[in-house]
Design a protein around this motif. Sequence first.
Motif, PDB file in Angstrom:
ATOM      1  N   MET A  86      -5.252  -3.425 -30.932  1.00  0.00           N
ATOM      2  CA  MET A  86      -5.987  -2.248 -31.506  1.00  0.00           C
ATOM      3  C   MET A  86      -5.387  -0.879 -31.523  1.00  0.00           C
ATOM      4  O   MET A  86      -4.563  -0.399 -30.465  1.00  0.00           O
ATOM      5  CB  MET A  86      -7.245  -2.224 -30.321  1.00  0.00           C
ATOM      6  N   ALA A  87      -5.673  -0.217 -32.267  1.00  0.00           N
ATOM      7  CA  ALA A  87      -4.963   1.332 -32.607  1.00  0.00           C
ATOM      8  C   ALA A  87      -5.350   2.060 -31.273  1.00  0.00           C
ATOM      9  O   ALA A  87      -6.498   2.246 -31.234  1.00  0.00           O
ATOM     10  CB  ALA A  87      -5.209   1.824 -33.963  1.00  0.00           C
ATOM     11  N   GLN A  88      -4.428   2.891 -30.925  1.00  0.00           N
ATOM     12  CA  GLN A  88      -4.504   4.012 -30.036  1.00  0.00           C
ATOM     13  C   GLN A  88      -4.664   5.235 -30.594  1.00  0.00           C
ATOM     14  O   GLN A  88      -3.710   5.742 -31.537  1.00  0.00           O
ATOM     15  CB  GLN A  88      -3.393   3.922 -29.077  1.00  0.00           C
ATOM     16  N   THR A  89      -5.819   6.024 -30.364  1.00  0.00           N
ATOM     17  CA  THR A  89      -5.821   7.369 -30.902  1.00  0.00           C
ATOM     18  C   THR A  89      -5.835   8.461 -29.951  1.00  0.00           C
ATOM     19  O   THR A  89      -6.444   8.183 -28.730  1.00  0.00           O
ATOM     20  CB  THR A  89      -7.262   7.313 -31.486  1.00  0.00           C
ATOM     21  N   LEU A  90      -4.998   9.299 -30.251  1.00  0.00           N
ATOM     22  CA  LEU A  90      -4.899  10.501 -29.408  1.00  0.00           C
ATOM     23  C   LEU A  90      -5.361  11.684 -30.064  1.00  0.00           C
ATOM     24  O   LEU A  90      -5.131  12.197 -31.265  1.00  0.00           O
ATOM     25  CB  LEU A  90      -3.354  10.708 -29.135  1.00  0.00           C
ATOM     26  N   ILE A  91      -6.173  12.413 -29.595  1.00  0.00           N
ATOM     27  CA  ILE A  91      -6.804  13.582 -29.911  1.00  0.00           C
ATOM     28  C   ILE A  91      -6.394  14.677 -29.205  1.00  0.00           C
ATOM     29  O   ILE A  91      -6.402  14.859 -27.701  1.00  0.00           O
ATOM     30  CB  ILE A  91      -8.418  13.598 -29.838  1.00  0.00           C
ATOM     31  N   ILE A  92      -5.965  15.988 -29.840  1.00  0.00           N
ATOM     32  CA  ILE A  92      -5.365  17.078 -29.038  1.00  0.00           C
ATOM     33  C   ILE A  92      -6.563  18.119 -29.284  1.00  0.00           C
ATOM     34  O   ILE A  92      -6.921  18.499 -30.501  1.00  0.00           O
ATOM     35  CB  ILE A  92      -4.227  17.575 -29.775  1.00  0.00           C
ATOM     36  N   GLY A  93      -7.078  18.448 -28.218  1.00  0.00           N
ATOM     37  CA  GLY A  93      -8.256  19.223 -28.080  1.00  0.00           C
ATOM     38  C   GLY A  93      -9.448  18.845 -27.691  1.00  0.00           C
ATOM     39  O   GLY A  93      -9.912  17.783 -28.064  1.00  0.00           O
ATOM     40  N   ALA A  94     -10.144  19.509 -26.774  1.00  0.00           N
ATOM     41  CA  ALA A  94     -11.464  19.138 -26.275  1.00  0.00           C
ATOM     42  C   ALA A  94     -12.608  19.721 -26.180  1.00  0.00           C
ATOM     43  O   ALA A  94     -13.432  20.080 -25.560  1.00  0.00           O
ATOM     44  CB  ALA A  94     -11.214  18.917 -24.522  1.00  0.00           C
ATOM     45  N   GLY A  95     -12.539  20.625 -27.460  1.00  0.00           N
ATOM     46  CA  GLY A  95     -13.778  21.523 -27.823  1.00  0.00           C
ATOM     47  C   GLY A  95     -14.785  20.819 -28.586  1.00  0.00           C
ATOM     48  O   GLY A  95     -14.577  19.247 -28.484  1.00  0.00           O
ATOM     49  N   ILE A  96     -15.582  21.242 -29.358  1.00  0.00           N
ATOM     50  CA  ILE A  96     -16.710  20.364 -29.924  1.00  0.00           C
ATOM     51  C   ILE A  96     -16.222  19.418 -31.088  1.00  0.00           C
ATOM     52  O   ILE A  96     -16.588  18.409 -31.112  1.00  0.00           O
ATOM     53  CB  ILE A  96     -17.817  21.354 -30.439  1.00  0.00           C
ATOM     54  N   THR A  97     -15.244  20.099 -31.491  1.00  0.00           N
ATOM     55  CA  THR A  97     -14.575  18.969 -32.645  1.00  0.00           C
ATOM     56  C   THR A  97     -13.955  17.628 -32.068  1.00  0.00           C
ATOM     57  O   THR A  97     -14.125  16.482 -32.411  1.00  0.00           O
ATOM     58  CB  THR A  97     -13.631  19.785 -33.513  1.00  0.00           C
ATOM     59  N   GLY A  98     -13.024  17.797 -30.960  1.00  0.00           N
ATOM     60  CA  GLY A  98     -12.385  16.650 -30.446  1.00  0.00           C
ATOM     61  C   GLY A  98     -13.491  15.863 -29.645  1.00  0.00           C
ATOM     62  O   GLY A  98     -13.186  14.737 -29.735  1.00  0.00           O
ATOM     63  N   ALA A  99     -14.333  16.415 -29.252  1.00  0.00           N
ATOM     64  CA  ALA A  99     -15.295  15.774 -28.284  1.00  0.00           C
ATOM     65  C   ALA A  99     -16.177  14.706 -29.290  1.00  0.00           C
ATOM     66  O   ALA A  99     -16.459  13.525 -29.056  1.00  0.00           O
ATOM     67  CB  ALA A  99     -16.392  16.579 -27.448  1.00  0.00           C
ATOM     68  N   CYS A 100     -16.666  15.319 -30.544  1.00  0.00           N
ATOM     69  CA  CYS A 100     -17.384  14.590 -31.505  1.00  0.00           C
ATOM     70  C   CYS A 100     -16.606  13.458 -32.035  1.00  0.00           C
ATOM     71  O   CYS A 100     -16.930  12.063 -32.293  1.00  0.00           O
ATOM     72  CB  CYS A 100     -17.877  15.553 -32.481  1.00  0.00           C
ATOM     73  N   LEU A 101     -15.225  13.747 -32.307  1.00  0.00           N
ATOM     74  CA  LEU A 101     -14.213  12.615 -32.735  1.00  0.00           C
ATOM     75  C   LEU A 101     -14.154  11.529 -31.892  1.00  0.00           C
ATOM     76  O   LEU A 101     -14.126  10.449 -31.997  1.00  0.00           O
ATOM     77  CB  LEU A 101     -12.845  13.265 -33.116  1.00  0.00           C
ATOM     78  N   ALA A 102     -13.982  11.875 -30.418  1.00  0.00           N
ATOM     79  CA  ALA A 102     -13.967  10.843 -29.503  1.00  0.00           C
ATOM     80  C   ALA A 102     -15.247  10.044 -29.296  1.00  0.00           C
ATOM     81  O   ALA A 102     -14.834   8.959 -29.016  1.00  0.00           O
ATOM     82  CB  ALA A 102     -13.688  11.673 -28.069  1.00  0.00           C
ATOM     83  N   PHE A 103     -16.118  10.590 -29.260  1.00  0.00           N
ATOM     84  CA  PHE A 103     -17.591  10.050 -29.145  1.00  0.00           C
ATOM     85  C   PHE A 103     -17.622   8.875 -30.364  1.00  0.00           C
ATOM     86  O   PHE A 103     -17.940   7.975 -30.550  1.00  0.00           O
ATOM     87  CB  PHE A 103     -18.795  11.002 -29.129  1.00  0.00           C
ATOM     88  N   ALA A 104     -17.380   9.602 -31.479  1.00  0.00           N
ATOM     89  CA  ALA A 104     -17.473   8.778 -32.919  1.00  0.00           C
ATOM     90  C   ALA A 104     -16.330   7.616 -33.021  1.00  0.00           C
ATOM     91  O   ALA A 104     -17.006   6.389 -33.102  1.00  0.00           O
ATOM     92  CB  ALA A 104     -17.378   9.634 -34.328  1.00  0.00           C
ATOM     93  N   LEU A 105     -15.259   7.760 -32.375  1.00  0.00           N
ATOM     94  CA  LEU A 105     -14.147   6.698 -32.454  1.00  0.00           C
ATOM     95  C   LEU A 105     -14.478   5.746 -31.507  1.00  0.00           C
ATOM     96  O   LEU A 105     -14.554   4.541 -31.398  1.00  0.00           O
ATOM     97  CB  LEU A 105     -12.919   7.324 -32.092  1.00  0.00           C
ATOM     98  N   SER A 106     -15.035   6.288 -30.524  1.00  0.00           N
ATOM     99  CA  SER A 106     -15.607   5.179 -29.303  1.00  0.00           C
ATOM    100  C   SER A 106     -16.414   4.163 -29.597  1.00  0.00           C
ATOM    101  O   SER A 106     -16.691   2.930 -29.494  1.00  0.00           O
ATOM    102  CB  SER A 106     -15.723   5.965 -27.841  1.00  0.00           C
ATOM    103  N   ARG A 107     -17.615   4.627 -30.494  1.00  0.00           N
ATOM    104  CA  ARG A 107     -18.751   3.928 -30.834  1.00  0.00           C
ATOM    105  C   ARG A 107     -18.146   2.877 -31.896  1.00  0.00           C
ATOM    106  O   ARG A 107     -18.777   1.742 -31.943  1.00  0.00           O
ATOM    107  CB  ARG A 107     -19.680   4.711 -31.617  1.00  0.00           C
TER     108      ARG A 107
END
Length: 255
Positions: free
Chosen positions: A1-22
């Motif tokens: 399974m592809a491992q995703t790394l997001i740089i940044g923990a503001g609203i954009t990074g948080a939304c991406l993390a949530f969407a990918l986790s779903r």
Amino acid sequence: MAQTLIIGAGITGACLAFALSRRGDPVTLVTAHPLGGTASAASFGWLNASFHLNDAHFALRLAGLAAHRTLQALLPDLPTTWPGCLWYEAAGDRFEAVASDLAAKGYPMQRLTGAKVSALTPALGPVPDMALLFTEEGVADPAILARALIAASGARVVQARVDRLTEAEGKVTGVLTDQGPILADRVILAAGIGTADLLRPFGFSLPMLTRPGMTIATEPLPPLCPLILASPGQEVRQDGEGRLIAPAAAAHQSD
């Protein structure tokens, strides 16, 4: 399974993390700052489509409002509220032009006289002769929202400074941090103004509007401001702790 790394923990990074986790994707989120970001933490947090530059911008902002409501349905405990906005930033012909434009678009609003404004906001003064009440606008403190989304995502969080992206055979393979390398199958940059510096070694120039941003908060006060207020030259809201929140300058709306 592809491992995703997001740089940044503001609203954009948080939304991406949530969407990918779903989707079931494993996510690692890397930030040198407190969760919630820096630019996000300085945002006024007004959810609206009443301000727009053109029809495409209006449609985008309207979709954003719908997305916030969808997100709140998925996570009912999110700190998003919908108090509505009392708008009287302009008067005369400009006021009428805004009212006509939004009415033609079917935007939910009411036209209020000064007497009705006083009834809604007894603490307000001076009271405008006329105002628009945007009934379906809301508030989402981006830093608080970001922390809630990161928690809900279950993402692995690494508190570290990203020094550069790493690559091999023409492909980004991860990041080098002040705590060592982190490998990933894909890297998403949500680092705000820091994104340009990370891209520069690869020959990419990313235009960014960079300038200080600040919000002002009072000590907790009794209930004074039940709505978002958009007055000439200033915007104000009262948060759940009773603090009055205002941007240091409302001129950002012209960006």
